[in-house]
Design a protein around this motif. Structure first.
Motif, mmCIF file in Angstrom:
data_model
loop_
_atom_site.group_PDB
_atom_site.id
_atom_site.type_symbol
_atom_site.label_atom_id
_atom_site.label_comp_id
_atom_site.label_asym_id
_atom_site.label_seq_id
_atom_site.Cartn_x
_atom_site.Cartn_y
_atom_site.Cartn_z
ATOM 1 N N ARG A 129 41.551 9.835 30.899
ATOM 2 C CA ARG A 129 42.524 10.412 29.963
ATOM 3 C C ARG A 129 41.784 10.770 28.678
ATOM 4 O O ARG A 129 41.239 9.894 28.012
ATOM 5 C CB ARG A 129 43.637 9.421 29.651
ATOM 6 C CG ARG A 129 44.491 9.080 30.849
ATOM 7 C CD ARG A 129 45.563 8.091 30.477
ATOM 8 N NE ARG A 129 46.526 8.740 29.592
ATOM 9 C CZ ARG A 129 47.310 8.058 28.759
ATOM 10 N NH1 ARG A 129 47.234 6.753 28.663
ATOM 11 N NH2 ARG A 129 48.165 8.714 27.990
ATOM 12 N N LEU A 130 41.789 12.024 28.347
ATOM 13 C CA LEU A 130 41.142 12.489 27.125
ATOM 14 C C LEU A 130 42.213 13.028 26.194
ATOM 15 O O LEU A 130 43.012 13.890 26.584
ATOM 16 C CB LEU A 130 40.138 13.600 27.458
ATOM 17 C CG LEU A 130 39.298 14.118 26.289
ATOM 18 C CD1 LEU A 130 38.335 13.022 25.813
ATOM 19 C CD2 LEU A 130 38.511 15.356 26.715
ATOM 20 N N MET A 131 42.258 12.504 24.980
ATOM 21 C CA MET A 131 43.186 13.013 23.985
ATOM 22 C C MET A 131 42.457 14.099 23.198
ATOM 23 O O MET A 131 41.469 13.835 22.527
ATOM 24 C CB MET A 131 43.682 11.891 23.075
ATOM 25 C CG MET A 131 44.387 10.771 23.852
ATOM 26 S SD MET A 131 45.663 11.319 25.013
ATOM 27 C CE MET A 131 46.940 11.851 23.914
ATOM 28 N N VAL A 132 42.958 15.323 23.307
ATOM 29 C CA VAL A 132 42.311 16.492 22.705
ATOM 30 C C VAL A 132 43.013 16.822 21.393
ATOM 31 O O VAL A 132 44.237 16.976 21.368
ATOM 32 C CB VAL A 132 42.369 17.699 23.661
ATOM 33 C CG1 VAL A 132 41.696 18.912 23.042
ATOM 34 C CG2 VAL A 132 41.734 17.349 25.003
ATOM 35 N N PRO A 133 42.266 16.938 20.306
ATOM 36 C CA PRO A 133 42.896 17.250 19.024
ATOM 37 C C PRO A 133 43.393 18.693 18.967
ATOM 38 O O PRO A 133 42.786 19.601 19.527
ATOM 39 C CB PRO A 133 41.768 17.022 18.008
ATOM 40 C CG PRO A 133 40.515 17.248 18.782
ATOM 41 C CD PRO A 133 40.811 16.795 20.188
#
Length: 193
Positions: A129-133
């Protein structure tokens, strides 16, 4: 023959009606468009990544076009970002090629806004899970548009793959109220203020 081997793509859109405040008249849409490709450099060092970077511009165009269409057109997009998850047999630099290729493609598809396309990248395995700004497309200091979009594919990236993603939104955070530069007050159009 294509310079990249796509195993799969994913396109997701969140529809946000409120954040426990008043219901929005028009919901915020936050979308993520991802392509999972074979990493041509998995398990080895490659000194020159520039040809790979250049070859990914077309992939960026494809992901941007699909996402923009799903969100209702370029004129509706107010925020963007990009993300990369490199499988374990790769290196961060294999994902860094997306900073130019993906960012350039997103900006081109949106009429070349000036603000930087924020990014996040990591090494990870399937389901990372990557939280992308997210940031406003025209000015980096519009606080209401600082947000995140989740980028994940349940079975990717595998050890010899890279997941490249673009994220876009049709507005800022619902009920934003912490001050800063308002989107309606952007005047310099230099991408900063």
């Amino acid at each position: 023959m294509s310079a990249y081997d796509i195993r799969k793509t994913a396109l997701t859109v969140e529809t946000v009606w409120h954040e426990r405040g008043p219901r929005l008249a028009t919901p915020l849409l936050v979308g993520t468009s991802i392509a999972v490709i074979r990493n041509p450099f998995a398990g080895r060092y490659e000194a020159d990544l520039m040809p790979f970077q250049a070859s990914l511009r077309e992939l960026g165009r494809e992901l941007a076009a699909a996402l923009i269409a799903r969100l209702g057109g370029a004129e509706r997009i107010e925020a963007y970002g990009k993300g990369i998850v490199v499988g374990e047999d790769g290196e961060l630099e294999h994902g860094a090629v997306w900073h130019e290729a993906g960012g350039w493609a997103a900006r081109e598809a949106l009429g070349n806004p000036k603000a930087i396309v924020p990014a996040s990248k990591t090494i990870g395995g399937p389901g990372t899970r990557l939280m992308v700004p997210l940031g406003h497309v025209h000015a980096a200091y519009v606080r209401s548009h600082f947000g995140t979009a989740e980028m994940t594919v349940w079975d990717a990236p595998r050890r010899d793959e890279i997941a490249f993603g673009l994220v876009m939104a049709t507005g800022g955070r619902p009920h934003a109220r912490i001050g800063g530069l308002a989107a309606s007050d952007i005047s310099v159009h230099d991408g900063q203020r």
